[in-house]
Design an enzyme around this catalytic site. Sequence first.
Site, PDB file in Angstrom:
ATOM      1  N   GLN A 175      38.480  50.334  29.824  1.00 64.94           N
ATOM      2  CA  GLN A 175      39.819  50.650  29.850  1.00 64.94           C
ATOM      3  C   GLN A 175      39.877  52.222  29.771  1.00 64.94           C
ATOM      4  O   GLN A 175      39.109  52.812  29.193  1.00 64.94           O
ATOM      5  CB  GLN A 175      40.459  50.498  28.446  1.00 64.94           C
ATOM      6  CG  GLN A 175      40.697  48.948  28.251  1.00 64.94           C
ATOM      7  CD  GLN A 175      41.982  48.405  29.070  1.00 64.94           C
ATOM      8  OE1 GLN A 175      42.519  49.096  29.873  1.00 64.94           O
ATOM      9  NE2 GLN A 175      42.258  47.197  28.558  1.00 64.94           N
ATOM     10  N   TYR A 230      37.273  36.495  30.385  1.00 63.57           N
ATOM     11  CA  TYR A 230      37.594  37.703  31.112  1.00 63.57           C
ATOM     12  C   TYR A 230      36.858  39.063  30.391  1.00 63.57           C
ATOM     13  O   TYR A 230      37.590  39.886  30.064  1.00 63.57           O
ATOM     14  CB  TYR A 230      38.910  38.018  31.426  1.00 63.57           C
ATOM     15  CG  TYR A 230      39.603  36.628  32.377  1.00 63.57           C
ATOM     16  CD1 TYR A 230      39.576  36.592  33.465  1.00 63.57           C
ATOM     17  CD2 TYR A 230      40.231  36.103  31.471  1.00 63.57           C
ATOM     18  CE1 TYR A 230      40.090  35.308  34.227  1.00 63.57           C
ATOM     19  CE2 TYR A 230      40.875  34.907  31.771  1.00 63.57           C
ATOM     20  CZ  TYR A 230      40.782  34.643  33.534  1.00 63.57           C
ATOM     21  OH  TYR A 230      41.341  33.649  33.930  1.00 63.57           O
ATOM     22  N   GLU A 246      32.344  36.303  31.952  1.00 64.09           N
ATOM     23  CA  GLU A 246      33.114  37.473  33.076  1.00 64.09           C
ATOM     24  C   GLU A 246      32.493  36.928  34.348  1.00 64.09           C
ATOM     25  O   GLU A 246      31.335  36.561  34.637  1.00 64.09           O
ATOM     26  CB  GLU A 246      32.542  38.547  32.654  1.00 64.09           C
ATOM     27  CG  GLU A 246      32.585  39.578  33.514  1.00 64.09           C
ATOM     28  CD  GLU A 246      33.934  39.944  33.727  1.00 64.09           C
ATOM     29  OE1 GLU A 246      34.278  40.124  35.257  1.00 64.09           O
ATOM     30  OE2 GLU A 246      34.872  40.137  33.173  1.00 64.09           O
ATOM     31  N   ASP A 280      41.950  38.254  28.371  1.00 69.29           N
ATOM     32  CA  ASP A 280      42.366  39.400  28.927  1.00 69.29           C
ATOM     33  C   ASP A 280      42.184  39.567  30.573  1.00 69.29           C
ATOM     34  O   ASP A 280      41.336  40.272  30.973  1.00 69.29           O
ATOM     35  CB  ASP A 280      41.432  40.679  28.512  1.00 69.29           C
ATOM     36  CG  ASP A 280      42.249  41.977  28.926  1.00 69.29           C
ATOM     37  OD1 ASP A 280      43.290  42.132  29.491  1.00 69.29           O
ATOM     38  OD2 ASP A 280      41.439  43.032  28.325  1.00 69.29           O
ATOM     39  N   CYS A 296      47.754  43.175  31.223  1.00 64.94           N
ATOM     40  CA  CYS A 296      48.295  44.411  32.019  1.00 64.94           C
ATOM     41  C   CYS A 296      49.334  44.196  32.784  1.00 64.94           C
ATOM     42  O   CYS A 296      49.823  45.141  33.641  1.00 64.94           O
ATOM     43  CB  CYS A 296      47.196  45.072  32.693  1.00 64.94           C
ATOM     44  SG  CYS A 296      46.531  44.000  34.024  1.00 64.94           S
TER      45      CYS A 296
END
Length: 456
Positions: free
Chosen positions: A286, A315, A336, A384, A411
């Site tokens: 991030q 994720y 992932e 996420d 997001c």
Amino acid sequence: MANNFEKNQLLQARVEDLTHEGLGVAKIEGFPFFIEGALPQEDIEFKVIKIGKKYGFGKLEKVVNKSPDRVAITDDIGRQTGTMTLQHLSYEAQLAFKEKVVRDAFERIGHFKELTIQPTMGMDDPWGYRNKAQIPVRMVKSKLETGFFRKNSHDLIPVEDYHIQDPAIDQAILMVRDLLRKYHIPAYDEQAHKGCMRHLIVRKGHYSGQLMVILVSKAKKIPQLEELIQEMIKKIPQLVSIIQNINPAKTNVIMGKETYCLWGKEYFEDQMLEMTFRISPQSFYQINTPQAERLYQLAIAAAELDGSETVLDAYCGIGTLSLALAKHAQAVYAMEVVVEAVEMAEKNAEINQIDNVHFEAGLAEDWLARWNQEAIRFDVVTVDPPRKGLDPQFIESLVEQDPAKIVYVSCNPATQARDCQLLAQAGYQVKSIQPVDLFPFTNHVETVALLTKLNK
């Protein structure tokens, strides 16, 4: 809707609203115009720059009556490049705008009518927050420059102070720019597909201070590379890694597939939530570390773990949230798609002496379906995903898994609202939604949503 408007026509109107992208909305005889830089409750004059069948775009010419939320802009270049599109709006009003964007998405796309959206969690100091910069290198007026492209173009505007990046990153960019000039290393020419240096990427640990510089070149050979490296080492404080990435393609994609460590480590380190993380050149991390910590703390609090739970973290990237969850759970399973990120996540678990996380590389939807077949049961699931949201197959497997709680970090409120509606149809209730501002002066916002199963 018929309209009689013409390009370059001057019009007057009152601004009614902002789009989710932060454009002012003004209607004339019911026909909407979108105007950059205009704010609600302002009377404005604007020039018509584009007309479509259902809406048009205008260029703000004059603000007749100003909104009380309007502030003087800090940097006009940030407006021209689109890096700071909301800087004319006071920070308090930006936070309120982002809360409204989330509410509108859940009402319009998710069809939720009575949800409480919490006030957006902002920053005490919203400047200099970015820990990563991806800066194009081009020739401008026969001189190598670093900066940003003008909106909707590939015309480079030279920039020295980006305002929203860590100042140490800005300084490192200028150091490298000056060295590229000194050693006459040619900038990339997009039209001719010639030249050498395409982009500079600088990443910095917010707490560690460590810097990684990535030189993105068209070909492997960089003239006078050894001299360049030695001067970078001397002149850039806290530099721990110099990486070369090769991108030979005619593309807008910044990084190519080949990456080499030219000097130092193949990673840099930073701290988050009292843990140390190794971050490789292409790892997702991030860009606003303090706000990311708050975001993940909210996700952990929403999960309400007592130490007995088996948790899924989908994720997972390099394991930032997975490892934080592991401190509060019996076991964490995480996946992932980027193999390199999973390798780094496993290393980060080792560094932090956490041994109750099981990482896998691959698509989230594939691994969840597999774990369902193996009868591995999850009490809590955290997700996420990227901007496109959850894969339909993943949602199907998630509903089959039937966890008591789902914590959805996003997001993109639009895809989050869509996915939450699909989960609501499967018997989940959205209990809380908390927006968090990781990207001040832009229209982007992160959110944490908690969903609970109605019959559990």
